[in-house]
Design an enzyme around this catalytic site. Structure first.
Site, PDB file in Angstrom:
ATOM      1  N   TYR A 187     -10.444  74.566 -46.715  1.00  0.00           N
ATOM      2  CA  TYR A 187      -9.109  74.164 -47.146  1.00  0.00           C
ATOM      3  C   TYR A 187      -8.094  74.515 -46.030  1.00  0.00           C
ATOM      4  CZ  TYR A 187      -4.931  73.866 -50.068  1.00  0.00           C
ATOM      5  OH  TYR A 187      -3.707  73.531 -50.571  1.00  0.00           O
ATOM      6  N   THR A 189      -5.551  76.231 -45.521  1.00  0.00           N
ATOM      7  CA  THR A 189      -5.081  77.591 -45.230  1.00  0.00           C
ATOM      8  C   THR A 189      -6.198  78.530 -44.778  1.00  0.00           C
ATOM      9  OG1 THR A 189      -5.446  78.247 -47.516  1.00  0.00           O
ATOM     10  CG2 THR A 189      -3.229  77.487 -46.957  1.00  0.00           C
ATOM     11  N   LYS A 190      -7.446  78.087 -44.853  1.00  0.00           N
ATOM     12  CA  LYS A 190      -8.551  79.019 -44.634  1.00  0.00           C
ATOM     13  C   LYS A 190      -8.801  79.254 -43.134  1.00  0.00           C
ATOM     14  CE  LYS A 190      -9.140  79.664 -49.039  1.00  0.00           C
ATOM     15  NZ  LYS A 190      -9.469  78.801 -50.117  1.00  0.00           N
ATOM     16  N   ASN A 191      -9.626  80.256 -42.803  1.00  0.00           N
ATOM     17  CA  ASN A 191      -9.811  80.641 -41.388  1.00  0.00           C
ATOM     18  C   ASN A 191     -10.312  79.494 -40.523  1.00  0.00           C
ATOM     19  OD1 ASN A 191      -9.413  83.104 -42.697  1.00  0.00           O
ATOM     20  ND2 ASN A 191     -10.549  84.211 -41.115  1.00  0.00           N
ATOM     21  N   LEU A 192     -11.212  78.677 -41.094  1.00  0.00           N
ATOM     22  CA  LEU A 192     -11.673  77.459 -40.420  1.00  0.00           C
ATOM     23  C   LEU A 192     -11.250  76.313 -41.324  1.00  0.00           C
ATOM     24  CD1 LEU A 192     -15.286  76.804 -39.037  1.00  0.00           C
ATOM     25  CD2 LEU A 192     -13.881  75.037 -40.065  1.00  0.00           C
TER      26      LEU A 192
END
Ligand SMILES: *Cc1c(COP(=O)(O)O)cnc(C)c1O
Length: 394
Positions: A187, A189-192
């Site tokens: 998603y 906002t996630k790190n990847l």
């Protein structure tokens, strides 16, 4: 007197990191004419499996999809119970409901926010079929304890690893060598990030094959290539599945982000270190404890207010941050406090007091790879300014 000066522009909570590589990979994918699931999806699956150390990686369109088909592939169904945490995003719980099972919540460890394996053990009944631990904020749950528990009771473990890209458990990346299933989120906002997207990793061939089939309508293997050179038009449907597969435009972003992961992660850790240094010395604030067995992916920077030391609550604190042009968030509203689950299961405030207390004090500070040291320092000055203006009279 405060010498704090408010910045002119808004500091967002967690935008994705865009570099020329994302743009060139995406452009190449668009130009290739292969927009749906195809060669780039396969390439990203292989690269992600190599990165985590998993035997199998199945690209899907969200972590929610991965969590859903992991439970189906493991044979969890109507009438079963699944143990999980209320301290998570609603989709962890929705997917349990969608297979017809009943979510059974256990409270958290108050120092970490993670599932407490002793409480999970105490919640096991003859109907329990699976455990869904959540690697909250980017620290791993106590996996040895949970998998040992699962072994003793014949349970499946489906790890919600939405926050755990880059997390290492006892030195090994989350997603590698898992006897259960491990679901990642890409998603925005996630790190990847791929905007929307996810990956199911497992070392079990049967789980991987069934999940892959379920993610593409239940169609037989290879059907994705039915319009390509050498592809056959005839397919079979083995069981009614879902439209959950990843597609090549997502995979193009994923390939770029995975290649940049070492730098993205280094930048994220550097920003978090600025916070750590400033906040560790402030008695009005509490930081998460980090278990020795796990690294922290720093997906979320979890700050907690000490209510006894402050004349301001969490909601007001977030308003004060917003007034200083800082975007913050809260993770999570405990799921048992949300209407849909209260109506269905009769949950009420007080049912999971440790999760509720964590929630009441929690603020997720802005954190992403593009947060400069100067931005992070600005946030720490804003926090100092807010704290100084709202000390409790003691
Ligand atoms: C983001 C998130 C999800 C859902 O991820 P999607 O890819 O948006 O489906 C699930 N669990 C947790 C803990 C999350 O933070």
């Amino acid at each position: 007197m405060s010498i704090f000066t408010c910045r002119a522009d808004f500091l967002p909570f967690s935008p994705p990191s865009v570099s020329p590589l994302e743009i060139s990979e995406m452009t190449a994918a668009v130009k290739s004419g292969w927009w749906a699931k195809g060669p780039r999806t396969q390439q990203f699956e292989e690269a992600f499996a190599a990165y985590t150390g998993a035997k199998y990686a199945v690209g899907v369109n969200s972590c929610t999809a991965a969590l859903h088909i992991a439970l189906i592939a493991a044979g969890v169904r109507s009438g079963d119970e699944v143990i999980t945490t209320p301290y998570t995003f609603c989709s962890t719980v929705n997917t349990i409901l969608h297979v017809g099972a009943t979510p059974v919540f256990v409270d958290i460890d108050p120092d970490t926010g993670l599932m407490d394996p002793r409480l999970a053990e105490a919640a096991i009944t003859p109907r329990t079929k699976a455990i869904v631990p959540v690697h909250f904020s980017g620290m791993a749950c106590d996996l040895d304890a949970l998998y040992a528990l699962a072994d003793r009771h014949g349970l499946f473990v489906s790890e919600d690893a939405a926050h755990a890209v880059e997390t290492r458990y006892k030195g090994k990346r989350i997603g590698g060598g898992a006897p259960g299933a491990v679901s990642f989120s890409f998603y925005a906002t996630k790190n990847l990030a791929t905007g929307e997207g996810g990956m199911l990793c497992t070392d079990r061939k049967d789980i991987a094959e069934r999940a892959r089939m379920l993610a593409s309508h239940g169609m037989s293997a290879g059907a994705w290539n039915r319009y390509g050179k050498g592809g056959a038009w005839r397919y079979e449907v083995e069981e009614p599945g879902f439209k959950y597969n990843m597609f090549d435009l997502q995979a193009a972003l994923g390939l770029a982000q995975l290649e940049r992961m070492p730098q993205l992660q280094a930048d994220r850790l550097a920003a978090a270190a600025v916070y750590d240094k400033a906040f560790a010395g402030m008695p009005q604030l509490a930081l998460q404890e980090n278990p020795a067995y796990s690294t922290h992916s720093r997906h979320l920077y979890v700050l907690r207010l000490r209510p006894e030391a402050l004349a301001i609550d969490r909601d007001q604190f977030i308003q004060e941050l917003a007034a200083r042009n800082i975007g913050a968030s809260v993770h999570f509203i405990p799921v048992h406090l949300l209407h849909a689950y209260q109506r269905r299961y009769g949950f009420k405030p007080g049912d999971f007091p440790l999760a509720e207390a964590f929630f009441a004090q929690e603020i997720s500070m802005p954190l992403h790879a593009g947060l400069s040291a100067a931005d992070a320092a600005y946030v720490t000055e804003a926090v100092r300014d807010i704290v100084a203006a709202h000390l409790a009279d003691i």
